[in-house]
Design a protein around this motif. Structure first.
Motif, PDB file in Angstrom:
ATOM      1  N   ARG A  82       0.821  -1.213   0.000  1.00  0.00           N
ATOM      2  CA  ARG A  82       0.000   0.000   0.000  1.00  0.00           C
ATOM      3  C   ARG A  82       0.852   1.259   0.000  1.00  0.00           C
TER       4      ARG A  82
ATOM      5  N   ALA B 101      -0.170   2.521  -7.192  1.00  0.00           N
ATOM      6  CA  ALA B 101      -0.283   1.659  -8.369  1.00  0.00           C
ATOM      7  C   ALA B 101       0.478   2.234  -9.551  1.00  0.00           C
TER       8      ALA B 101
ATOM      9  N   TRP C 211       3.916   1.005  -9.181  1.00  0.00           N
ATOM     10  CA  TRP C 211       3.980  -0.429  -9.473  1.00  0.00           C
ATOM     11  C   TRP C 211       4.029  -0.654 -10.986  1.00  0.00           C
TER      12      TRP C 211
ATOM     13  N   ASP D 157      -1.641  -3.831  -6.301  1.00  0.00           N
ATOM     14  CA  ASP D 157      -2.274  -2.844  -5.430  1.00  0.00           C
ATOM     15  C   ASP D 157      -3.485  -3.442  -4.719  1.00  0.00           C
TER      16      ASP D 157
ATOM     17  N   LYS E 136      -3.837   5.925  -4.735  1.00  0.00           N
ATOM     18  CA  LYS E 136      -3.913   4.508  -4.394  1.00  0.00           C
ATOM     19  C   LYS E 136      -2.682   3.771  -4.893  1.00  0.00           C
TER      20      LYS E 136
END
Length: 343
Positions: free
Chosen positions: A174, A178, A181, A203, A343
């Motif tokens: 977390r 994202a 990532w 995520d 996020k």
């Protein structure tokens, strides 16, 4: 006689120094509370004032450029005409639909419902279908590990500090958005829908797993003890004593994360992940702001459609939840889109 007695009792009560002392204490506590609130508001305003300077908002001279901003709005909204009342030219809406049809944003005639090689049913929705597919596939790919880590992260399943290992993994996931990532997965397959889907799946493990863990911490002890008294082993106790209590919340949270993942898919598309986000990025690079707004309108329709479906299902699962109407979802879209960026 009784009247005199009650009057005397009331007089003694009013003069009781202990009651007066309690009243004084209440008054002092109220003054202190309001003083603390005033100090807190002052501190917030102080930092807010400095924050405006930090982001150079006062130096931006927004008022000076506001007329230019109004003129620029006609690039995004071709139906606006500030030179004549009522400032709206209905023929401008046709430019949106022309671009949506040209780029197959909501329908791709080349996709087949039964042939997966052409993209299948989701690809029939054009670029919007690709965005939806990334969010849907990423949610399902991340679900198994999210469920596993969510269960093992609960202290009811594994004692501390063993459970903290899985909590730490989810917290680490977390901690990385994202978007990052997706950049991490670039060497694996370049920038595209595949790496964007993997980023969404990763995520999902962190976000959904943590929600599962929090739900398991709140389950009742009764069913767990009942399973243990029947001689059930650990996996049976977890399955029938714990997970049976949180089936409905688990489904609701999964649908909620699916909503978030579709918005994340739009964000990842902007950096090359495909779908509506990539179309939006290309049009921005071409400075074709009318086509940008047409793409944004399709994004709004997609996000609201997904949220309406998800909230209708969740409202059936949770009797105490009232599904939001179309207007509420529409007005809250900018806030939810901004939240999905983190996020």
């Amino acid at each position: 006689m009784s009247t005199d007695t009650s009057s005397e009792t009331k007089t003694n009560t009013e003069r009781d120094p202990r009651i007066e002392e309690q009243f004084d204490e209440i008054r002092r506590s109220r003054r202190i509370r309001w003083l603390l609130i005033a100090v807190g508001v002052g501190v917030v305003l102080f930092f807010f004032y400095n924050a405006l300077y930090a982001v150079e908002l006062f130096q931006a001279e927004l008022g000076r450029y506001f007329p230019n901003f109004l003129n620029a709005l006609t690039d995004y909204f071709p139906f606006l005409d500030f030179s004549a009342f009522p400032f709206v030219d209905p023929s401008g809406f046709g430019q949106y639909w022309a671009f949506i049809e040209e780029r197959n944003l909501i329908f791709d005639p080349d996709a087949s419902l039964t042939d997966p090689s052409t993209g299948g049913p989701l690809a029939m929705f054009g670029e919007a279908g690709i965005t939806l597919a990334m969010g849907f596939a990423g949610t399902l790919i991340g679900f198994p590990l999210a469920l596993l880590f969510g269960i093992l992260g609960s202290e009811r399943v594994l004692p501390f500090p063993l459970n903290f290992v899985f909590r730490g993994i989810m917290s680490s996931i977390r901690a990385i958005p994202a978007l990052v990532w997706a950049l991490i997965y670039v060497p694996l397959g370049g920038l595209g829908p595949a790496t964007a889907t993997l980023a969404i799946a990763t995520d999902t493990i962190g976000n959904l797993g943590r929600l599962y863990t929090d739900e398991l911490e709140e389950v009742e002890d009764g069913p767990i003890e009942a399973m243990r008294t029947t001689g059930a082993n650990g996996p049976q106790t977890i399955t029938f004593g714990m997970l049976s209590q949180v089936t409905t919340p688990f489904i609701a949270w999964t649908l909620y994360i699916f909503e978030i993942n579709v918005r994340i898919a739009v964000t990842l598309g902007i950096i090359g992940g495909g779908g509506l986000g990539r179309v939006l990025s290309v049009q921005q690079g071409l400075l074709d702001f009318t086509n940008m707004m047409a793409t944004i309108l399709v994004i709004i329709v997609l996000i609201i459609s997904v949220e309406m479906f998800s909230q209708r299902v969740r409202s059936r699962l949770r009797a105490d939840e009232t599904p939001d109407g179309f207007l509420t979802l529409l007005l809250g879209f900018p806030r939810r889109m901004a939240e999905s960026l983190t996020k």
